[in-house]
Design an enzyme around this catalytic site. Sequence first.
Site, PDB file in Angstrom:
ATOM      1  N   ASP A 167      -0.257 -31.804  64.421  1.00 40.11           N
ATOM      2  CA  ASP A 167      -0.007 -31.564  65.850  1.00 40.11           C
ATOM      3  C   ASP A 167      -0.167 -30.081  66.113  1.00 40.11           C
ATOM      4  O   ASP A 167       0.116 -29.246  65.250  1.00 40.11           O
ATOM      5  CB  ASP A 167       1.388 -32.039  66.261  1.00 40.11           C
ATOM      6  CG  ASP A 167       2.499 -31.216  65.636  1.00 40.11           C
ATOM      7  OD1 ASP A 167       2.919 -30.195  66.224  1.00 40.11           O
ATOM      8  OD2 ASP A 167       2.957 -31.586  64.531  1.00 40.11           O
ATOM      9  N   CYS A 179     -15.249 -33.764  81.791  1.00 39.51           N
ATOM     10  CA  CYS A 179     -13.879 -34.293  81.723  1.00 39.51           C
ATOM     11  C   CYS A 179     -13.370 -34.549  83.133  1.00 39.51           C
ATOM     12  O   CYS A 179     -13.786 -33.882  84.090  1.00 39.51           O
ATOM     13  CB  CYS A 179     -12.956 -33.345  80.958  1.00 39.51           C
ATOM     14  SG  CYS A 179     -12.186 -32.025  81.912  1.00 39.51           S
ATOM     15  N   CYS A 222     -12.082 -31.332  85.157  1.00 41.01           N
ATOM     16  CA  CYS A 222     -13.078 -30.387  85.665  1.00 41.01           C
ATOM     17  C   CYS A 222     -13.912 -31.001  86.783  1.00 41.01           C
ATOM     18  O   CYS A 222     -14.258 -30.326  87.759  1.00 41.01           O
ATOM     19  CB  CYS A 222     -13.979 -29.919  84.533  1.00 41.01           C
ATOM     20  SG  CYS A 222     -13.133 -28.865  83.336  1.00 41.01           S
ATOM     21  N   ASP A 235      10.277 -35.471  66.801  1.00 44.64           N
ATOM     22  CA  ASP A 235      10.781 -34.545  65.786  1.00 44.64           C
ATOM     23  C   ASP A 235      11.956 -33.773  66.359  1.00 44.64           C
ATOM     24  O   ASP A 235      12.282 -33.872  67.543  1.00 44.64           O
ATOM     25  CB  ASP A 235       9.678 -33.625  65.267  1.00 44.64           C
ATOM     26  CG  ASP A 235       9.533 -32.345  66.075  1.00 44.64           C
ATOM     27  OD1 ASP A 235       9.603 -32.428  67.325  1.00 44.64           O
ATOM     28  OD2 ASP A 235       9.340 -31.282  65.486  1.00 44.64           O
ATOM     29  N   CYS A 240     -18.944 -29.415  82.334  1.00 44.67           N
ATOM     30  CA  CYS A 240     -17.932 -30.274  81.717  1.00 44.67           C
ATOM     31  C   CYS A 240     -17.827 -31.607  82.450  1.00 44.67           C
ATOM     32  O   CYS A 240     -17.786 -31.648  83.679  1.00 44.67           O
ATOM     33  CB  CYS A 240     -16.575 -29.581  81.709  1.00 44.67           C
ATOM     34  SG  CYS A 240     -15.287 -30.557  80.907  1.00 44.67           S
ATOM     35  N   HIS A 268      -7.635 -29.618  79.703  1.00 42.11           N
ATOM     36  CA  HIS A 268      -9.080 -29.643  79.428  1.00 42.11           C
ATOM     37  C   HIS A 268      -9.354 -29.138  78.014  1.00 42.11           C
ATOM     38  O   HIS A 268     -10.127 -29.758  77.266  1.00 42.11           O
ATOM     39  CB  HIS A 268      -9.840 -28.774  80.436  1.00 42.11           C
ATOM     40  CG  HIS A 268     -11.143 -28.265  79.902  1.00 42.11           C
ATOM     41  ND1 HIS A 268     -12.309 -28.988  79.962  1.00 42.11           N
ATOM     42  CD2 HIS A 268     -11.430 -27.098  79.241  1.00 42.11           C
ATOM     43  CE1 HIS A 268     -13.267 -28.303  79.366  1.00 42.11           C
ATOM     44  NE2 HIS A 268     -12.775 -27.157  78.927  1.00 42.11           N
TER      45      HIS A 268
END
Length: 580
Positions: free
Chosen positions: A416, A530, A533, A250, A528, A555
Amino acid sequence: MTELLVLGCSSRKTQTEGTTPAICRYDGPFYQDFRSHLRERIWPALLDVAVLSAKFGFIGALTEIEYYDHRMDHARAVELAPSLGGQIDRWLEDYDHIRLCLGKDYLAALPMDRLDDSGRAEVFEGPIGVKRQKLGAYLQTFDSAPRLGVHPSPSDRLSYFLPDWDDLLDPDFDFMTDTFSAPKRERQELHCAHLLHPDKIADGILVSLAQKRESKGPLKYVGGLDSRTLRPINLRQHYGLDPTQGLFGDCGAFSYVNEDKPPFSIDYVVSLYDLYNFDYGASIDHIPVPQIIVDGAKCDLSPSKREARVALTVDNADAFLREVERRRAGFVPVGTVQGLSPEQYAHNACAYAEMGYRRIALGGLVPLPDSMVQAIVTTTMEALKSLKHHPEVHLFGIFRPKLQHLFRQLGITSFDSASYFRKAWLRSDQNYLGEDGNWYAAIRVPMTSDGRTRTRLLKAGADLELLEMLEAKALSALHEYDRGRLSYQATLSTVLDYDGKLARSSEESDILRAGYERTLQVKPWRACRCPICMKTGIDVMIFRGSNRNKRRGAHNTWRLYGIIKERTFQPALRAEGGSP
């Protein structure tokens, strides 16, 4: 090893205003053939392209130039020759092979004896038709990937794009010693999305052309014959995208909202979207805000000027779509819609559908309250659904948790937002989104070595030597606590010893203390799963420098993406209070 192709400039050029990349400005047969190749396949990863210009001498294929009328003849070649030899010598050191697709007048400007003696230079000889055949055959020798077709949007949920703003991190940053893995010029920094692999951070990345104006991000302009002007960076690799993820471009209208008109031409924008292999590219809009900043002061925009911005946005959308079709560009054009009322948004969205847009985006929503966003989106979607064929709809810049159910119900395709990413460092008590759906405060351990922090502390008469000692103790205490070697009370006390010397207000200190207590007691980073982490540990909770803060932002975005996929918005609503 990378090869170099040198093309001669052409007398035929696109006569558009402003600048555009040289590979698109020149429109002679060789350039048409090269761009035709790019419609089917991405720019070869091992090919740099330079241009020998009658006006500029050597320039990179992506160097942005204005239209000019200056032909190459023998006299001009002789004039340029002394300035070109040094560059040829450097290229002979850098490349195994140099291919020259040049006319005889251009060759007269080059040290052909040195090129011939090197045994690494080849001139495409013969009449223009033969040269075109040789150029085409040469391009086919590269094992460049085909352009990906645009992936379909998930039918059962909204797609989420993460806006990028140069979010690079040192993957091997040493948190124990607080040091980078190598000096800036030597270390290989990666976009934060890479640090979450094999997990995804979003359905795609939104990249603003405004980055170029700010000299940030992978699109930033680098002058001369830098590698960034000799070939486009592979953005899909840069962001670690897989074939199911999209790349959305954009224009970043908020970056030029205070200017009379957008800084980009349609030709320029289409060129960049196509060269950088975007999946989606938005038309050029101008936000009809009620106020702008002129010379540092607020200035009201008259109703007529606001209407003119809306009209300009519509005209640009029409011209943008026509240019994409004329070029047979490889991305899906997205018509950006602006309006002064819900009804005007709806009217313009329907007009875009009549133009032929398969996808549109509603812009200018970021500063609006939920009630106005709801009215605009509802009115627009109801109007579009009355059409026989209506386009998919993207929402620029907003998440709006309270409206997520409505967005899904109305059939919004994608949105977004960087709000969860930025909350990692923009809020005092909501910096980390836990697995339990609650927000937690990051623990502030400011760097006394930071220039601005140091200046502020010196002005306040702080004892820097004492602060440096307390800073080191606070970091050590947090790491020891994470290992189970220090008690909660001792850790909190050490952190507050440092925090108490940072000249905060008593009210701010009380808020932070309560947040620190809760964070240390719950230990949300431990729950967590992820990749960030699990690898970073407690350092993801420490408010200190971009390598910690942006990891925490990544995260948060990973958690947001999980919420979107699972369609469980209630945790975010409860914690965030419905803020955008």
